[in-house]
Design a protein around this motif. Structure first.
Motif, short mmCIF file in Angstrom:
data_model
loop_
_atom_site.label_atom_id
_atom_site.label_comp_id
_atom_site.label_asym_id
_atom_site.label_seq_id
_atom_site.Cartn_x
_atom_site.Cartn_y
_atom_site.Cartn_z
N GLU A 147 53.84 41.90 -6.82
CA GLU A 147 55.05 42.08 -6.77
C GLU A 147 55.31 43.11 -8.67
O GLU A 147 54.55 41.59 -8.93
N TRP B 124 60.31 42.18 2.86
CA TRP B 124 60.30 41.24 1.77
C TRP B 124 61.04 39.95 1.16
O TRP B 124 62.49 40.69 2.58
N TYR C 139 61.84 37.30 -5.64
CA TYR C 139 61.30 38.37 -4.32
C TYR C 139 60.45 37.59 -3.90
O TYR C 139 59.44 38.87 -4.91
N CYS D 7 56.93 39.59 -1.11
CA CYS D 7 56.38 40.60 -0.64
C CYS D 7 55.88 39.71 0.80
O CYS D 7 54.84 38.81 -0.30
#
Length: 115
Positions: free
Chosen positions: A6, A36, A93, A95
């Motif tokens: 990411e 996500w 965040y 992936c």
């Protein structure tokens, strides 16, 4: 070897925008559902959005209308355009792909939204 990387996180003020990217290698990107997720330290990881190979898209209610997920099968890259950001969007965040029954995650990218 499945690898997810990411990028694109950062610090912005409320109301701002960021675009996250996830570069992938090691699997057939174009036939996998990609997702996500995000996580605040001390809390459970939560779903943000997913996109299927046929581009069926889902969003968490908390981001609907503000975030847009997309995929580039030629580049094996997943993206997340985040607009109208709020302080409660602050998180790492991640992936994600589930490939042959195994869950794979990147190391995450930190998004910090100040009020």
């Amino acid at each position: 070897q499945v690898r997810l990387v990411e990028s694109g996180g950062g610090s912005v003020q409320a109301g701002g925008s960021l675009k996250l990217s996830c570069a992938t290698t090691g699997f057939m990107f174009d036939i996998q559902t990609m997702s996500w997720y995000r996580q605040v330290p001390g809390k459970e990881r939560e779903f943000v959005s997913e996109i299927t190979p046929t581009r069926i898209i889902k969003y968490a209610d908390s981001v609907k209308g503000r975030f847009t997920i997309s995929r580039d099968n030629n580049l094996s890259t997943l993206s997340l355009q985040m607009n109208s950001l709020k302080p409660e969007d602050t998180a790492n965040y991640y992936c994600h792909v589930n490939y042959y029954g195994a869950n794979y995650w990147g190391d995450g990218t930190l998004v910090t939204i100040s009020s």
